[in-house]
Write a protein that holds these residues in place. Structure first.
Motif, PDB file in Angstrom:
ATOM      1  N   ARG A 231       0.815  -1.226   0.000  1.00 52.03           N
ATOM      2  CA  ARG A 231       0.000   0.000   0.000  1.00 52.03           C
ATOM      3  C   ARG A 231       0.839   1.262   0.000  1.00 52.03           C
ATOM      4  NH1 ARG A 231      -5.194   1.283   0.987  1.00 52.03           N
ATOM      5  NH2 ARG A 231      -5.632   3.361   1.807  1.00 52.03           N
ATOM      6  N   HIS A 232       1.875   1.309   0.843  1.00 53.01           N
ATOM      7  CA  HIS A 232       2.648   2.541   1.011  1.00 53.01           C
ATOM      8  C   HIS A 232       3.977   2.523   0.275  1.00 53.01           C
ATOM      9  CE1 HIS A 232      -0.349   3.561   3.886  1.00 53.01           C
ATOM     10  NE2 HIS A 232      -0.019   2.572   4.710  1.00 53.01           N
ATOM     11  N   GLY A 233       4.405   1.346  -0.183  1.00 57.11           N
ATOM     12  CA  GLY A 233       5.684   1.268  -0.864  1.00 57.11           C
ATOM     13  C   GLY A 233       5.574   1.094  -2.361  1.00 57.11           C
ATOM     14  N   LEU A 234       4.879   0.027  -2.789  1.00 56.10           N
ATOM     15  CA  LEU A 234       4.840  -0.308  -4.210  1.00 56.10           C
ATOM     16  C   LEU A 234       3.769   0.451  -4.981  1.00 56.10           C
ATOM     17  CD1 LEU A 234       6.696  -2.489  -3.088  1.00 56.10           C
ATOM     18  CD2 LEU A 234       5.567  -4.155  -4.569  1.00 56.10           C
ATOM     19  N   GLU A 235       2.569   0.573  -4.418  1.00 59.12           N
ATOM     20  CA  GLU A 235       1.469   1.197  -5.161  1.00 59.12           C
ATOM     21  C   GLU A 235       1.730   2.661  -5.521  1.00 59.12           C
ATOM     22  OE1 GLU A 235      -2.141   0.453  -2.983  1.00 59.12           O
ATOM     23  OE2 GLU A 235      -2.554  -1.333  -4.187  1.00 59.12           O
ATOM     24  N   PRO A 236       2.383   3.474  -4.679  1.00 58.30           N
ATOM     25  CA  PRO A 236       2.646   4.863  -5.075  1.00 58.30           C
ATOM     26  C   PRO A 236       3.600   4.996  -6.260  1.00 58.30           C
ATOM     27  CG  PRO A 236       2.760   4.632  -2.693  1.00 58.30           C
ATOM     28  CD  PRO A 236       2.723   3.255  -3.272  1.00 58.30           C
ATOM     29  N   GLN A 237       4.346   3.936  -6.600  1.00 56.41           N
ATOM     30  CA  GLN A 237       5.285   3.986  -7.706  1.00 56.41           C
ATOM     31  C   GLN A 237       4.649   3.430  -8.974  1.00 56.41           C
ATOM     32  OE1 GLN A 237       9.693   3.644  -5.800  1.00 56.41           O
ATOM     33  NE2 GLN A 237       8.737   1.714  -6.327  1.00 56.41           N
ATOM     34  N   VAL A 238       4.863   4.101 -10.074  1.00 58.48           N
ATOM     35  CA  VAL A 238       4.313   3.636 -11.348  1.00 58.48           C
ATOM     36  C   VAL A 238       4.878   2.268 -11.714  1.00 58.48           C
ATOM     37  CG1 VAL A 238       4.159   4.116 -13.825  1.00 58.48           C
ATOM     38  CG2 VAL A 238       3.973   5.994 -12.167  1.00 58.48           C
ATOM     39  N   GLU A 239       6.173   2.079 -11.467  1.00 55.61           N
ATOM     40  CA  GLU A 239       6.822   0.818 -11.840  1.00 55.61           C
ATOM     41  C   GLU A 239       6.640  -0.280 -10.807  1.00 55.61           C
ATOM     42  OE1 GLU A 239      10.036   3.211  -9.691  1.00 55.61           O
ATOM     43  OE2 GLU A 239       8.227   3.555 -10.896  1.00 55.61           O
ATOM     44  N   GLY A 240       6.000   0.038  -9.663  1.00 50.67           N
ATOM     45  CA  GLY A 240       5.829  -0.974  -8.624  1.00 50.67           C
ATOM     46  C   GLY A 240       7.133  -1.269  -7.908  1.00 50.67           C
ATOM     47  N   GLY A 241       7.386  -2.542  -7.637  1.00 53.75           N
ATOM     48  CA  GLY A 241       8.624  -2.905  -6.962  1.00 53.75           C
ATOM     49  C   GLY A 241       8.652  -4.352  -6.526  1.00 53.75           C
ATOM     50  N   HIS A 242       9.599  -4.661  -5.666  1.00 54.69           N
ATOM     51  CA  HIS A 242       9.850  -6.043  -5.232  1.00 54.69           C
ATOM     52  C   HIS A 242       9.728  -6.128  -3.705  1.00 54.69           C
ATOM     53  CE1 HIS A 242      12.025  -9.788  -4.410  1.00 54.69           C
ATOM     54  NE2 HIS A 242      11.841 -10.101  -5.683  1.00 54.69           N
ATOM     55  N   ILE A 243       9.070  -7.190  -3.236  1.00 61.77           N
ATOM     56  CA  ILE A 243       8.937  -7.455  -1.798  1.00 61.77           C
ATOM     57  C   ILE A 243       9.707  -8.723  -1.463  1.00 61.77           C
ATOM     58  CG2 ILE A 243       7.351  -8.089   0.064  1.00 61.77           C
ATOM     59  CD1 ILE A 243       5.239  -6.387  -1.215  1.00 61.77           C
ATOM     60  N   THR A 244      10.508  -8.656  -0.407  1.00 63.43           N
ATOM     61  CA  THR A 244      11.248  -9.829   0.071  1.00 63.43           C
ATOM     62  C   THR A 244      10.840 -10.117   1.512  1.00 63.43           C
ATOM     63  OG1 THR A 244      13.155  -9.315  -1.332  1.00 63.43           O
ATOM     64  CG2 THR A 244      13.518 -10.826   0.512  1.00 63.43           C
ATOM     65  N   VAL A 245      10.422 -11.348   1.767  1.00 66.02           N
ATOM     66  CA  VAL A 245      10.086 -11.799   3.117  1.00 66.02           C
ATOM     67  C   VAL A 245      11.106 -12.852   3.506  1.00 66.02           C
ATOM     68  CG1 VAL A 245       8.331 -12.733   4.654  1.00 66.02           C
ATOM     69  CG2 VAL A 245       7.644 -11.374   2.662  1.00 66.02           C
ATOM     70  N   GLN A 246      11.815 -12.621   4.590  1.00 63.65           N
ATOM     71  CA  GLN A 246      12.927 -13.489   4.974  1.00 63.65           C
ATOM     72  C   GLN A 246      12.831 -13.884   6.438  1.00 63.65           C
ATOM     73  OE1 GLN A 246      16.853 -11.677   5.458  1.00 63.65           O
ATOM     74  NE2 GLN A 246      17.770 -13.332   4.266  1.00 63.65           N
ATOM     75  N   ALA A 247      13.183 -15.131   6.724  1.00 62.03           N
ATOM     76  CA  ALA A 247      13.282 -15.632   8.100  1.00 62.03           C
ATOM     77  C   ALA A 247      14.707 -16.108   8.337  1.00 62.03           C
ATOM     78  CB  ALA A 247      12.302 -16.776   8.330  1.00 62.03           C
ATOM     79  N   ARG A 248      15.239 -15.740   9.501  1.00 62.08           N
ATOM     80  CA  ARG A 248      16.589 -16.175   9.847  1.00 62.08           C
ATOM     81  C   ARG A 248      16.731 -16.169  11.366  1.00 62.08           C
ATOM     82  NH1 ARG A 248      17.274 -10.703   8.465  1.00 62.08           N
ATOM     83  NH2 ARG A 248      18.431  -9.486  10.029  1.00 62.08           N
TER      84      ARG A 248
END
Length: 355
Positions: free
Chosen positions: A259-276
């Motif tokens: 909602r606040h990261g990818l949608e405001p950008q025309v090109e969208g983006g990448h989400i990484t979910v990591q566990a360590r």
């Protein structure tokens, strides 16, 4: 009643320590006599009295709360145990020391010995009774606290489920007017996703692998609307798949990233979910769950009205659930992610060792 032998050993050691303390006091008043004599009598009488009382209580119906016989037996048992313990222990110590406590020469000392036995026996029986009562009350407090924690978690989850549902429906509404075919596909995915999510969220914890699977379902659902503007990576090591976590713990972070990261950008983006995992204080292992994106970032994201859906509710729920489960040991951090975007990190102690 099942006998707890470790508990019996602990009580025996406490009794022996108490007997040695009593014999030390006796010796302090009669230093002209060898110490081994009062020590022998004290240990013989005390050990036999302990055995009669502590094992004898299993012959009667005992209170579940305190583990002590109910009714008249609760008073008669220590009385009989002290009397028989004194008589048997004195005979045993007489035999060991080669003297007789029952002749005329030992009668004066006999009266003192009886008084010491009555007082010491009463004190240690009362100590064990109070100790058992205290242990039961502590266990009850722990149980009540656990129930309160579970109730608080369920309350937070029941608040989070409608929040997630409304956000998904809002996304679907936006798509219906622009692309009905994709809206139909999104509706089908949403039905399957909600069925799996709402069913899984009826427990207070589930494996981390299930949490990642729900995220994969949700991201596929969002990909129907966003198309190539949304890309994602889920990184879950095999050793952490069975680690228990609260349901829907990461969901608000992924929603926030979209909602606040990818949608405001025309090109969208990448989400990484990591566990360590990482080493914590005092050698304790910590679980680290991180959701990062290449979106607009904290400073670049446009201001959103406080009443807009999803602005802060989800993140507040994450903080409250961590505080309920782990107190100060559970941490949540939101920071700028290099080279751009945002990183949300959850850290809390591992309750089980990784496989």
């Amino acid at each position: 009643m099942k006998i707890d032998w470790l508990d019996k050993l602990q009580r025996l050691l406490q009794t022996l320590a108490f007997c040695l303390a009593v014999s030390g006091i006796q010796y302090a008043f009669r230093p002209d006599k060898p110490y081994y004599i009062p020590a022998t009598y004290s240990l013989a009488i005390g050990t036999l009295t302990w055995a009669l009382v502590d094992f004898g209580r299993h012959l009667f119906a005992s209170s579940e709360e305190y583990g002590w016989p109910k009714g008249i037996a609760g008073f008669a048992l220590p009385l009989v145990g002290i009397v028989l313990g004194y008589l048997g222990g004195t005979l045993l110590a007489d035999w060991w020391c080669g003297v007789s406590s029952w002749d005329s020469a030992g009668r004066a000392q006999l009266r003192i010995s009886i008084g010491i036995t009555v007082v010491a026996g009463t004190v240690i029986c009362y100590y064990f009774y109070v100790n058992g009562k205290s242990a039961w009350m502590q266990a009850r407090m722990t149980e009540v606290h656990s129930q309160a924690t579970e109730a608080q978690l369920k309350l937070l989850e029941t608040q989070l489920e409608p929040h997630m549902l409304f956000n998904t429906l809002a996304n679907l509404r936006m798509l219906i007017g622009t692309d009905p075919v994709r809206a139909q596909d999104m509706l089908d995915r949403m039905i399957a996703y909600l069925r799996a999510t709402l069913s899984a969220s009826r427990s207070t914890q589930h494996p981390l692998a299930d949490e990642f699977q729900r995220l994969a379902d949700y991201l596929e659902l969002m990909a129907v609307r966003m198309g190539p503007r949304l890309a994602y990576t889920l990184d879950l090591p095999e050793a952490l798949r069975e680690v228990p976590v609260p349901p829907l713990l990461l969901q608000p972070l992924v929603e926030n990233a979209i909602r606040h990261g990818l949608e405001p950008q025309v090109e969208g983006g990448h989400i990484t979910v990591q566990a360590r995992t990482q080493a914590g204080p005092k050698g304790r292992m910590l679980l680290v769950l991180q959701v990062s994106d290449t979106g607009a970032g904290l400073n670049a994201a446009p201001p959103i009205a406080p009443t807009a859906p999803g602005t802060s509710f989800g993140l507040t729920q994450v903080r409250e659930r961590l505080a309920t489960l782990h107190g100060e040991a559970g941490k949540f951090e939101l920071a700028a992610h290099a080279p751009r975007g945002t990183s949300a990190t959850i850290t809390f102690p591992l309750t089980t060792s990784p496989a």
